[in-house]
Write an enzyme that holds these catalytic residues in place. Structure first.
Site, PDB file in Angstrom:
ATOM      1  CG  HIS A 100      -2.084  -0.875   1.107  1.00  0.00           C
ATOM      2  ND1 HIS A 100      -3.261  -0.661   1.775  1.00  0.00           N
ATOM      3  CD2 HIS A 100      -2.271  -1.987   0.361  1.00  0.00           C
ATOM      4  CE1 HIS A 100      -4.132  -1.609   1.437  1.00  0.00           C
ATOM      5  NE2 HIS A 100      -3.553  -2.426   0.596  1.00  0.00           N
TER       6      HIS A 100
ATOM      7  CE1 TYR B 282      -1.457   4.221   8.916  1.00  0.00           C
ATOM      8  CE2 TYR B 282      -0.263   2.883   7.318  1.00  0.00           C
ATOM      9  CZ  TYR B 282      -1.372   3.093   8.120  1.00  0.00           C
ATOM     10  OH  TYR B 282      -2.380   2.162   8.137  1.00  0.00           O
TER      11      TYR B 282
ATOM     12  N   PRO C 281      -4.616   0.935  18.736  1.00  0.00           N
ATOM     13  CG  PRO C 281      -6.611  -0.151  18.228  1.00  0.00           C
ATOM     14  CD  PRO C 281      -5.888   0.520  19.347  1.00  0.00           C
TER      15      PRO C 281
ATOM     16  CE  LYS D  46       3.204   3.543  12.893  1.00  0.00           C
ATOM     17  NZ  LYS D  46       3.746   3.133  11.594  1.00  0.00           N
TER      18      LYS D  46
ATOM     19  CE1 TYR E  30      -6.168   3.799  10.703  1.00  0.00           C
ATOM     20  CE2 TYR E  30      -5.394   4.150   8.459  1.00  0.00           C
ATOM     21  CZ  TYR E  30      -5.279   3.514   9.678  1.00  0.00           C
ATOM     22  OH  TYR E  30      -4.284   2.598   9.883  1.00  0.00           O
TER      23      TYR E  30
END
Ligand code: APR
Ligand code: PHB
Length: 389
Positions: free
Chosen positions: A72, A384, A292, A296, A200
């Site tokens: 991704h 990220y 969550p 990580k 998200y």
């Protein structure tokens, strides 16, 4: 008996460490409280940072991940009915790998089998003895008998509820904790993911996340009350609520189906310091927990394993203890930065009980800033894909 390293806990941290040590010719025995099937039955996040992807390669366990995992190079953020994208590849030249933690663990068990490594399942009453001396040992019960293993080092990879952290004397240990006033209700379903990237979503009704395991297996979450129970949620009620929280264009194309797993996870930030006491080293969930948001948990465990593996290799190859002496410091420096990111991302995306109108405006302003600022997106992307080790 005697070994070089006793690894307490056969989750991803313990298994990855065991495999990396094996490749350096360092012997380890892994002690796991549960059965292998139980460990493989746990459902956890499935986004691997570039550092963990590299470590899987170093450990020689990346073949299936490379064929079955999904690269991704960005993620979507939804709020206020709209959606924007943060492009990881553009801002960092790096990507993440979507590959379930269960699959990572399975690959590591297969590798351990292939090396003939000594792994004991369903051990009980593990006690780590004399870790603050040069000759620690570990006792445990297995198959109705008591056992003792003498060793050079103990790696405490036994998760949040393990014995390792509690073995470190209260006089030297400090715990830092934040408990969030909500949980995540998660559903796994054999349906195609709503989108080929994760979404998200911040909504007035609470956070939602659209994630996936593969092209036919989706993972969705909605923020819920900590006192809620999965029994209160029929599949239909879950899908209806998810649709209300995600941007319209996603809600319209969402394919639903029966849930094959439904559970609630609380959200917590936790760090213990130090991560080393004498010859005992903590790795992964034994030392820290992140909420969550941003996935990580496993990734932070992996960076600990990297530092410990390096330190132990240096010790056994050259008699140099610099790596193990600086383990706690190096691991914690990265752990705290990752905690900051997970805390920031959690604060940004969730609805807080009792949140004031001003607090809501601040959240929306921060989301608009992230949407409009390439610099803010670069900072998010860097975190990220994973900070360098
Ligand atoms: N003796 C032996 N084994 C133990 C003991 C004990 N006293 N206590 C716990 N264990 C085992 C657990 O059964 C579990 O299999 O230790 C293992 C720890 O595994 P995890 O909890 O998965 O922790 P870790 O390996 O650090 O994995 C990192 O990343 O995504 C996150 O929380 C998620 O598990 C994940 C973590
Ligand atoms: C998951 O797929 O379970 C997942 C993905 C991303 C997150 C958290 C969980 O941030």
């Amino acid at each position: 008996m005697r070994t070089q390293v006793v690894i307490v806990g056969g989750g991803p941290s313990g298994l990855l460490l065991g495999q990396l040590l094996h490749l350096a010719g360092i012997d380890a025995v892994i002690l796991e409280r549960k059965s292998r099937d139980y460990v493989l039955g746990r459902i956890r996040a499935g986004v691997l940072e570039r550092g963990l992807v590299d470590l899987m390669g170093q450990a020689g366990v990346d073949a299936r991940m490379k064929t079955e995992g999904f690269v991704h190079d960005g993620t979507l953020i939804g709020y206020d009915g709209e959606m924007f994208r943060v492009d990881f590849a553009h801002h960092t030249d790096a990507t993440v790998m979507v590959y379930g933690q269960t699959e990572v663990t399975r690959d590591l068990y297969d590798a351990r089998d292939a090396t003939g490594g000594d792994t004991r399942f369903e051990v009980e009453n593990v006690v780590i003895c004399d870790p603050d001396t040069d000759s620690p040992h570990v006792t445990f019960d297995h198959g109705g008998q008591s056992h003792r293993i003498d060793c050079d080092f103990v790696a405490g990879c036994d998760g949040f509820h393990g014995v390792s952290r509690k073995t470190i004397s209260d006089a030297v240990r400090t715990d830092f904790e934040k408990v969030y006033p909500f949980g995540w209700l998660g559903v796994l379903s054999e349906t195609p993911p709503v989108n080929d990237e994760l979404i998200y979503a911040n909504s007035a009704r609470g956070f939602a996340l659209c994630s996936m395991r593969n092209a036919q297996l989706s993972r969705y979450y909605i923020q819920c009350d900590t006192a809620d129970s999965p029994d209160n949620w029929s599949d239909d009620a879950f899908w209806d609520e998810l649709r209300r929280r995600i941007p319209e264009e996603a809600a319209e194309t969402l394919i639903t189906g029966p849930s094959i797993e439904k559970s609630i996870a609380p959200l917590r930030s936790f760090v213990t310091e130090p991560m080393r006491w004498g010859r005992l080293f903590l790795c992964g969930d034994a030392a820290h927990i992140v909420p969550p948001t941003g996935a990580k948990g496993l990734n932070t465990a992996a960076s600990d394993v990297h530092y410990l593996n390096q330190g132990l290799r240096q010790f056994y190859a050259d008699g140099d203890s610099h790596g193990i002496d600086t383990y706690s410091q190096k691991a914690l420096a990265r752990v705290w930065k990752t905690q900051r990111f997970s805390w920031w991302f959690s604060n940004l995306m969730h609805h807080y009980p009792g949140q004031t109108e001003f607090d809501k405006k601040m959240q929306l302003a921060e989301l608009a800033f992230l949407r409009d600022s390439p610099e803010a997106q670069a900072a998010m992307a860097l975190n990220y894909v994973g900070l360098p080790y």
